[in-house]
Design an enzyme around this catalytic site. Structure first.
Site, short mmCIF file in Angstrom:
data_model
loop_
_atom_site.label_atom_id
_atom_site.label_comp_id
_atom_site.label_asym_id
_atom_site.label_seq_id
_atom_site.Cartn_x
_atom_site.Cartn_y
_atom_site.Cartn_z
N HIS A 36 0.49 4.11 3.97
CA HIS A 36 -0.78 4.78 3.77
C HIS A 36 -1.61 4.63 5.04
O HIS A 36 -1.23 3.87 5.94
CB HIS A 36 -1.53 4.17 2.57
CG HIS A 36 -1.72 2.69 2.72
ND1 HIS A 36 -0.81 1.78 2.24
CD2 HIS A 36 -2.69 1.97 3.33
CE1 HIS A 36 -1.22 0.55 2.55
NE2 HIS A 36 -2.36 0.65 3.22
N HIS A 120 -4.03 3.87 11.80
CA HIS A 120 -2.60 3.69 12.03
C HIS A 120 -1.89 3.51 10.69
O HIS A 120 -2.52 3.24 9.67
CB HIS A 120 -2.33 2.48 12.92
CG HIS A 120 -2.67 1.18 12.27
ND1 HIS A 120 -3.96 0.70 12.20
CD2 HIS A 120 -1.90 0.28 11.61
CE1 HIS A 120 -3.96 -0.45 11.54
NE2 HIS A 120 -2.72 -0.73 11.17
#
Length: 181
Positions: A36, A120
């Site tokens: 995620h 990220h």
């Protein structure tokens, strides 16, 4: 309850990330269901704060937008690689969403985030991995760009720790509607 707010990744990004997971001995690759883009980690939250936060996060909605992976890299500790990640191309839309989530979280009496937002996706934890295969992984995937993916919402997740990988459970999905002003 341990909570975080994140963007669930579209299938095409998950599939592309799956294809590059190789040739790093000792890497513990993050399972696809745990991948995620974290917007805000909240940590341990009591039941009353959870009940306040759930409806409030709806105020963080923005119009749908696109994200794009722009790089791969690593975090390190004492010059030893510890985590491999895929970086997200800077985007005013993503920054706007993250800022709105942060604003809502603070309005619910959570302390401000102390770290700068660095979008990220964690690919792997490295443990005692040899730096050479990590360097080779980064070189091999330096042009990795699976293309843009549409973001149509975000999710409040709970994270349950135990043996093996954590289990992330979606608590509430917040879908964007067009237009949102």
């Amino acid at each position: 309850m341990r909570l975080f707010v994140a963007i669930t990744l579209p299938e095409q990004i998950l599939a592309a990330l799956e294809r590059i997971q190789q040739n790093v001995p000792g890497a513990h690759w993050t399972p696809p269901e745990n991948r995620h883009l974290t917007l805000r980690f909240l940590g341990e939250v009591n039941g009353a704060d959870f009940q306040d936060l759930m409806p409030a996060l709806a105020d963080a909605a923005v119009p749908p937008f696109e994200i794009e992976i722009a790089s791969v890299g690593h975090f390190e500790r004492r010059q030893i690689p510890t985590v491999l990640w895929a970086g997200i191309r800077p985007s005013p839309d993503l920054q706007r969403l993250q800022a709105k989530v942060e604003q809502v979280v603070r309005s619910c009496s959570f302390p401000p985030e102390s770290r700068k937002f660095s979008p990220h996706i964690t690919l792997a934890r490295l443990g005692e991995s040899d730096p050479l295969p990590v360097r080779n992984f980064l070189q091999r995937n330096s042009l990795f760009a699976p293309g843009p993916a549409r973001v149509e919402g975000f999710t409040l997740f709970s994270s349950h720790l135990g043996k093996g990988d954590p289990h992330h459970r979606p608590e509430v999905d917040y879908l964007f509607e067009e237009p949102v002003y």
